[in-house]
Design a protein around this motif. Structure first.
Motif, short mmCIF file in Angstrom:
data_model
loop_
_atom_site.label_atom_id
_atom_site.label_comp_id
_atom_site.label_asym_id
_atom_site.label_seq_id
_atom_site.Cartn_x
_atom_site.Cartn_y
_atom_site.Cartn_z
N GLN A 23 9.56 17.12 -19.25
CA GLN A 23 9.19 15.81 -18.74
C GLN A 23 8.04 15.19 -19.50
N ASN A 66 3.79 14.72 -14.75
CA ASN A 66 4.84 15.72 -14.98
C ASN A 66 5.70 15.91 -13.74
N GLY A 67 5.93 14.82 -13.00
CA GLY A 67 6.82 14.87 -11.85
C GLY A 67 6.18 15.35 -10.56
N THR A 361 16.75 10.34 -19.96
CA THR A 361 16.26 11.37 -19.06
C THR A 361 16.46 11.00 -17.60
#
Length: 533
Positions: A23, A66-67, A361
């Protein structure tokens, strides 16, 4: 705390790993020149004297990196932040195997302050021939590491030419003495209004550990809602020695990074993307960030694909193959394992299939229920499983909506009069699903056998099927004839049986198969089919 001025030589074995899908590595990057802005006068993060220290700062808003959503961040005096756990000794914070979720504007062994040289005279509060004054200010404190001032903390009261004046007299006379000015700080503030606030961390008056006359300033900005990350560099004065700080982002592990490379072929303003996690940015008197240099990383904003699934046959019969086709994305992954836009399946019951579609993505998933219509379960009833040659039997079908017999009839029941044993095929259908069933109508010559005039239920023979012995009961009031014939009409056993008695027949020598048992008493005849297994 490190031992001051102790030279340390470190050797590192780098593992060069090519970037794979992750990510942070998908964040977009841009570099430009912006205004550095005013110094950050927010709250102090940690103390004014830190060495390998880590302090946790509370964020003014939720920040997604990063999510994952975070409300705090760890700030290390060695030039980086982390949403993971830190020891403070990760000088190469991005490539260090133990770190995760790193934001590194200048990951290096750093000192919070300025290292200078100057001449001291016993009884004087003036330090002359100072090596550099460009980063010093009235009010800055000096760390008395050599006890030149009796272990106290002198404060700069004036700066004139290349001389600084302190509020305390020196106890020693020393030429070219090393001095640490504790003017380095890390501060945090927030600007703007929700939902567009900016949380800023400024590292001010930093230098590499034991490097003289160096001044490094940079800011880390976290943007609310967009989750953008910006590194902004202030007026930087490199020392005489070179360094190799790591600059960029790192995700959950060493396979996920998005860092920069500066070498002899480019500059900080024309940095290029790293090919390996160990890539660094050269920092020398001739290679340093320009004032206002801005590095910005932005998470990919996904517009998830809108998927549709079509079936070549919304309801199939058991055993049939159907093709499911997905639309709306650039690439696909099916729960069947297929990675094309369609997949062929042959379900036996109602089954749910899932496809995930990707555009870059970004992805979304969709499920579809493929209906399966069961096949008809056919059965055929026979009025006679054995009939004699020349007689008729009725075959009746059930279990389907429509029928088709191999003799051409479309009725549910047919009457057959075969002269030899004959096989009949029944095709039954429910809607579009079809089943077949085959049945044989056995025909015997029935030599010496007429139609029984007495119900077969009156003839008791057991067990049926039998093995090595068959017992027959005489229901008549007188002695009768007992015969046992195979299906060709051949007589295999004959005897008489007295009224009201049972007779056991030794059948061990008989072959397996079907036989006809016949009792005759005048015009009265009883016939029964028996089977040897």
């Amino acid at each position: 705390m490190k031992t001051l001025f102790l030279p340390v030589i470190s050797a590192f074995l780098w593992m060069n790993i090519q970037i794979t899908s992750a990510q942070v590595s998908s964040y977009t990057f841009s570099q430009s020149l912006q205004s550095y802005g005013n110094p950050n006068n927010g709250s102090l993060v940690g103390t004014t004297m830190q060495d390998d220290d880590v302090n946790t700062a509370v964020l003014p808003f939720n920040f997604v990196y990063n999510g994952t959503t975070y409300t705090t961040v760890n700030v290390c005096s060695n030039g980086y932040l982390s949403f993971g756990t830190l020891s403070g000794f990760e000088y190469q914070a991005i490539s260090d195997m133990s770190t995760s979720n790193i934001l590194a504007p200048f990951a290096q062994d750093m000192f919070m302050g300025t290292v200078i040289k100057g001449d001291l005279s016993s009884g004087s509060n003036s330090v002359v021939n100072v090596s550099s004054l460009g980063n010093l200010s009235v009010g800055d404190s000096l760390m008395d590491i050599f006890f030149d001032f009796g272990g106290s903390t002198p404060i700069i009261t004036a700066i004139t030419g290349n001389t600084i004046v302190l509020n305390i007299n020196s106890l020693n006379t020393v030429s070219n003495q090393d001095m640490f000015i504790m003017n380095g700080v890390i501060r945090q503030n927030v600007t703007g209004t929700s939902p567009n606030r900016i949380c800023e961390f400024e590292f001010r008056n930093m230098c590499r550990f034991t490097v003289y006359d160096e001044s490094i300033h940079f800011k880390v900005k976290l943007y609310e809602t967009t989750n953008k990350i910006e590194f902004l560099y202030g007026n930087t004065i490199p020392g005489l020695s070179s360094a190799s700080p790591e600059v960029g982002l790192k995700g959950a592990n060493n396979l996920d990074y998005n860092s920069r490379l500066v070498n002899s072929s480019n500059s900080w303003s024309t940095s290029i993307a790293s090919s390996f996690i160990s890539d660094v940015c050269d920092f020398t008197p001739n290679s340093a960030p320009d004032l206002g240099l801005s590095y910005v990383w932005s998470p990919t904003v996904c517009v998830n694909p809108t998927l549709t699934i079509s079936s070549s046959n919304p309801s199939v019969c058991v055993g049939q193959t159907v093709t499911l086709t997905a639309m709306g994305a650039a690439s696909y992954s099916w729960s069947t394992g297929s990675t094309s836009l369609n997949t062929s399946v042959s379900p036996t019951v109602n089954t749910t299939y899932t496809v995930t579609g990707f555009v870059g993505t970004c992805s979304s998933s969709l499920t579809v229920l493929q209906s399966v219509t069961p096949l008809p379960t056919l059965s055929i009833a026979q009025t006679k499983t054995l009939i004699c040659k020349g007689n008729s039997a009725t075959l009746t079908a059930s279990g389907a909506a429509t029928y088709s017999w191999s003799n051409g009839s479309n009725a549910s029941s047919i009457v057959v009069s075969p002269t030899v044993t004959t096989t009949y095929t029944l095709t039954g259908a429910n809607s579009t699903c079809v089943s077949k069933k085959i049945i044989s109508q056995v025909v015997s010559n029935c030599t010496g056998i007429d139609e029984a005039k007495t119900s077969v239920e009156n003839l008791n023979a057991y067990p049926n099927p039998f093995a090595n012995k068959l017992t027959v009961q005489n229901p008549f009031s007188r002695t009768v004839s007992l015969k046992l014939m195979d299906m060709t009409g051949r007589l295999v056993y004959e005897n008489t049986i007295e009224a009201g008695t049972n007779q056991a027949i030794d059948t061990e020598r008989l072959n397996t198969g079907m036989y006809v048992l016949l009792l005759e008493e005048g015009d009265n005849k009883l016939a029964k089919k028996v089977i040897k297994h």
